[in-house]
Design a protein around this motif. Structure first.
Motif, short mmCIF file in Angstrom:
data_model
loop_
_atom_site.label_atom_id
_atom_site.label_comp_id
_atom_site.label_asym_id
_atom_site.label_seq_id
_atom_site.Cartn_x
_atom_site.Cartn_y
_atom_site.Cartn_z
N ILE A 189 72.03 82.61 -56.99
CA ILE A 189 70.95 83.50 -57.43
C ILE A 189 70.72 84.62 -56.42
O ILE A 189 70.38 85.74 -56.79
N ALA A 190 70.96 84.33 -55.13
CA ALA A 190 70.74 85.35 -54.11
C ALA A 190 71.76 86.48 -54.22
O ALA A 190 71.51 87.60 -53.80
N ASP A 191 72.94 86.19 -54.80
CA ASP A 191 73.98 87.21 -54.91
C ASP A 191 73.84 88.05 -56.18
O ASP A 191 74.53 89.07 -56.31
N VAL A 192 72.98 87.61 -57.08
CA VAL A 192 72.86 88.34 -58.35
C VAL A 192 72.50 89.79 -58.10
O VAL A 192 73.10 90.72 -58.66
N VAL A 193 71.52 90.00 -57.22
CA VAL A 193 71.07 91.35 -56.94
C VAL A 193 72.17 92.18 -56.28
O VAL A 193 72.37 93.35 -56.60
N THR A 194 72.94 91.55 -55.40
CA THR A 194 74.07 92.25 -54.77
C THR A 194 75.06 92.71 -55.82
O THR A 194 75.54 93.85 -55.78
N GLY A 230 68.81 94.34 -48.49
CA GLY A 230 67.84 94.08 -47.44
C GLY A 230 67.89 95.04 -46.27
O GLY A 230 67.13 94.89 -45.32
N ALA A 231 68.80 96.01 -46.29
CA ALA A 231 68.89 96.96 -45.17
C ALA A 231 68.06 98.20 -45.50
O ALA A 231 68.56 99.16 -46.06
N MET A 232 66.81 98.13 -45.16
CA MET A 232 65.86 99.18 -45.55
C MET A 232 66.16 100.52 -44.91
O MET A 232 66.01 101.56 -45.53
N SER A 233 66.62 100.49 -43.63
CA SER A 233 66.73 101.75 -42.90
C SER A 233 67.78 102.68 -43.50
O SER A 233 67.59 103.89 -43.53
N VAL A 234 68.87 102.11 -44.02
CA VAL A 234 69.92 102.94 -44.62
C VAL A 234 69.36 103.76 -45.77
O VAL A 234 69.70 104.93 -45.95
N PHE A 235 68.48 103.12 -46.52
CA PHE A 235 67.84 103.79 -47.64
C PHE A 235 67.15 105.07 -47.17
O PHE A 235 67.32 106.14 -47.76
N LEU A 236 66.42 104.97 -46.07
CA LEU A 236 65.66 106.14 -45.59
C LEU A 236 66.61 107.26 -45.16
O LEU A 236 66.39 108.42 -45.50
N TYR A 237 67.66 106.90 -44.44
CA TYR A 237 68.59 107.94 -43.98
C TYR A 237 69.37 108.56 -45.13
O TYR A 237 69.49 109.78 -45.23
N ILE A 259 74.58 104.00 -52.08
CA ILE A 259 74.56 103.31 -50.79
C ILE A 259 73.13 102.99 -50.40
O ILE A 259 72.83 101.88 -49.94
N ALA A 260 72.22 103.94 -50.64
CA ALA A 260 70.82 103.73 -50.28
C ALA A 260 70.23 102.55 -51.03
O ALA A 260 69.69 101.62 -50.43
N THR A 261 70.36 102.55 -52.36
CA THR A 261 69.69 101.51 -53.14
C THR A 261 70.40 100.17 -53.01
O THR A 261 69.76 99.13 -53.00
N HIS A 262 71.71 100.23 -52.87
CA HIS A 262 72.45 98.98 -52.72
C HIS A 262 72.04 98.30 -51.41
O HIS A 262 71.78 97.09 -51.38
N ALA A 263 71.96 99.10 -50.34
CA ALA A 263 71.55 98.54 -49.06
C ALA A 263 70.11 98.03 -49.14
O ALA A 263 69.78 96.96 -48.61
N LEU A 264 69.29 98.76 -49.86
CA LEU A 264 67.89 98.35 -50.00
C LEU A 264 67.80 97.02 -50.75
O LEU A 264 67.04 96.13 -50.37
#
Lengths: 409, 262
Positions: free
Chosen positions: A390-395, A138-145, A130-135
């Motif tokens: 291309i933007a969805d590749v990372v997702t 683009g959702a950085m804060s989830v990664f930290l929590y 969940i952390a890395t996927h969110a990161l």
């Protein structure tokens, strides 16, 4: 045009200006979202992927080759390096395969401890996802929590076995250590913490987040037929609406006695898979709570009694001559399982992790094949990425949750 | 006299085996003991020649002729419900009888049954690709080719997968040493500087992690640091590294090749 030189020679497969107006770009192997050492060659028409070619092998260490040259006990710590996010599940899958081969019964307390460790590892791995996927999205804060709770989970593993990442916390025939004092209390606290944070932090940050939903919904749609054909397992299979969890269908260890559900998502997309991971964390903490109660009812024996294969406990080795002799033979020569072959599937956090062992009665496995879920999920990328932007590749890469330790082995 | 090491199997061996040691075998059951497996085997045996079939540790193992592998797996998939291929690979028996054992591990999700289809092929022969049945075989068959050199016929992209494309040898063969062969140890040197640079570089400089005694730049002698450029060689002459002057890649030629292809 490329400028080839000695250190970066000309790659004929990377031809940037082509006549059909598509562009080939190279993604990785040093890309922060490549989850390790994935190299993707993408052929783009505008922003749309026309062809994807995953190139793997950048982390190939020849673990299967090493298995043929190590005794069975020597090889166990090497399995840590497969899926290094949840190494106990690798140790366990390997140990279980060898136990099935030699027909060992593991003492009940060891079973309880193993199941607890497996579920702790599952939570750690899912939090990492969940952390890395969110990161990545683009959702950085989830990664930290999420990394905060994962850190506490790794502290628990450290308190149990002394290692944070490469645990080797399972042995062939049982577990090496009993639960330390106060560990169960810390574990229960951690479960409460994870459940609380899951509901109030990650869920609140992601579940109804407009951007998160836009980035994940209907992205990486995998039909059930394709999921089966590509050999997808674990959350990738259940995310496509097929309820097959090896813990439930072919139960091993204590899973047949435990009460838990198998979450399934039928949206087939990345968002469904994300919700599946969230639900699985909850199920895992539920399992851990049941196991804490079961632990108190068990006898203190930790390793199976099989002098032909397993060394006696330390006290016996130090006091009894025969136990010492057995131990000496097992350490210097290694155990010799009977002639035969076995394939044992287990449900690792990423999917079906199985070990195929072919034994010729020698102290070295004649052949060991590690069936790693991520290997097949990487193969799937060549079809799943086609037609996406291309933007969805990372997702999509993030959603498949691949770990390169077990892809390349 | 030098110790005899068999060339066809250079893997680790037990250093001592009791001369009276009898290797036990894992117990096997007859297929008829399991209702579902015997039903599946009946369907299979009516269309394909079965060499042997038994149940070992809860899973059925069926041995067939290697020519029948596609046909047999097709029947298992379409008529017996084995919808997923969990795994496939090979086992090297070249040292024993000159064959490979190729195995396919299949899973029936509805009846929760696993079957292993096994066939033996001689070295140099190819198996039929099962990619049309299971797409998962795409990567697996490439891995099998990479590791053993067994080609799958009609595979869409039969290329190495884990090792580099220009690698020589197949690492999981029993004749391939654990540490790698001659080619493996010089792979980077050959590629970057050319084969003729082997002598100039020497085996001792092949390893980039090697620690140089006289190194005053890389701080490799922790605790014994000396000022930059200080002479600590104690009068011992330094051996200069001679790099090759010939080029590996002919840039002009490769540019022309590219133009030709266009």
């Amino acid at each position: 045009m490329q400028q080839p030189n000695r250190l970066s020679p000309f790659f004929e497969n990377l031809n940037f200006e082509r006549e059909d107006n598509t562009m080939v770009i190279n993604f990785g192997p040093q890309h922060p979202s490549a989850h390790g050492q994935l190299r993707l060659m993408l052929e783009l028409d505008g922003e749309q992927v026309v062809k994807a070619y995953p190139d793997i092998g950048y982390l190939h260490r020849g673990i299967e080759k090493m298995a043929e040259n190590m005794t069975y006990n020597e090889f166990l710590p090497t399995t840590d390096r497969l899926d290094y996010i949840a190494s106990t599940s690798n140790n366990y899958a390997y140990a279980l395969a060898v136990e099935k081969l030699i027909g060992l019964e593991v003492p009940r307390r060891a079973q309880v401890i193993r199941t607890i460790l497996l579920e702790v590892n599952r939570v750690i791995s899912h939090l990492f996802f969940i952390a890395t996927h969110a990161l990545d999205v683009g959702a950085m804060s989830v990664f930290l929590y999420a990394f905060r709770e994962r850190e506490f989970g790794m502290d628990l593993m450290e308190d149990y076995c002394g290692a944070r990442l490469t645990h080797s916390a399972v042995r062939i025939g049982g577990v090496p250590l009993d639960i330390p004092d106060g560990w169960m209390i810390a574990l229960r606290k951690w479960c409460d913490k994870v459940d609380y944070e899951l509901k109030h932090t990650y869920n609140a940050l992601l579940e109804e987040n407009r951007i998160w939903k836009m980035r994940l919904e209907n992205v990486g749609v995998l039909s059930p037929e394709d999921a089966l054909s590509w050999g997808c397992t674990g959350p990738m299979l259940r995310g496509s609406g097929i309820a097959y969890d090896i813990r439930k269908e072919e139960p091993y260890e204590l899973y047949s006695e435990l009460d838990f559900d198998i979450p399934v998502a039928d949206t087939n997309d990345s968002y469904g898979r994300y919700r599946l991971y969230m639900a699985e964390i909850e199920e895992s903490t539920k399992i851990i709570r049941q196991l804490i109660l079961k632990y108190d009812e068990t006898e203190p024996q930790l390793m199976a009694h099989a002098p032909q294969y397993i060394s006696a406990p330390k006290e016996e080795i130090m006091t009894q001559n025969y136990a010492l002799m057995q131990h000496f033979v097992l350490v210097t020569q290694g155990m010799r399982p009977p002639k035969g072959e076995v394939y044992v599937p287990t449900e690792s956090p990423k999917g079906e992790l199985g070990f195929y062992i072919k034994s010729e009665g020698e102290p070295y496995a004649y052949r060991l094949k590690c069936r790693a879920p991520s290997f097949f999920h990487t193969g799937l990328l060549q079809e799943l990425l086609v037609g996406t932007y291309i933007a969805d590749v990372v997702t999509i890469i993030g959603s498949t949750n691949i770990v390169f330790g077990e892809v390349d082995r | 006299m030098r110790k005899y090491v068999p060339k066809d199997n250079v893997q680790a061996k037990a250093y001592y085996t009791d001369r009276f040691h009898v290797v036990p075998s894992v117990l096997t059951q007859d297929v008829s003991t399991d209702e579902i497996f015997s039903k599946h085997l009946e369907i299979l045996s009516s269309k394909v020649e079965i060499k042997s079939a038994y149940i070992q540790i809860g899973q059925m193992r069926v041995e067939i002729n290697h020519q029948d592998n596609y046909r047999a797996i097709e029947i298992l998939k379409n008529e017996c419900g084995y919808e997923m291929m969990s795994e496939m690979s090979a086992v090297d028996y070249l040292a024993k009888d000159g064959t490979f054992e190729v195995f396919y591990q299949l899973l029936n999700l509805k009846e929760r049954k696993r079957v292993r289809v096994v066939c033996r092929i001689e070295q140099g022969l190819a198996v039929e690709s099962i990619v049309p049945l299971y797409k998962a075989a795409n990567f697996s068959e490439r891995e099998m080719y990479d590791m053993f050199g067994i080609v799958a016929n009609n595979h869409p992209f039969m290329k190495r997968i884990l090792m580099p494309d220009d690698w020589e040898g197949h690492p999981l063969l029993k004749s391939y040493p654990l540490q790698g062969d001659e080619f493996a140890s010089w792979y980077e040197v050959d590629k970057i500087f050319g084969k003729e640079a082997r002598d100039a570089i020497g085996p001792e400089n092949r390893d980039p992690a090697r620690i140089d005694r006289y190194d005053t730049k890389r701080f490799s002698r922790v605790g014994r640091e000396v000022p930059f450029g200080a002479d600590i060689s104690d009068g011992e002459p330094e051996t200069p590294i001679e790099y090759s002057t010939t080029f590996l890649v002919d840039y002009n030629a490769s540019q022309t090749q590219l133009e030709d292809r266009k």
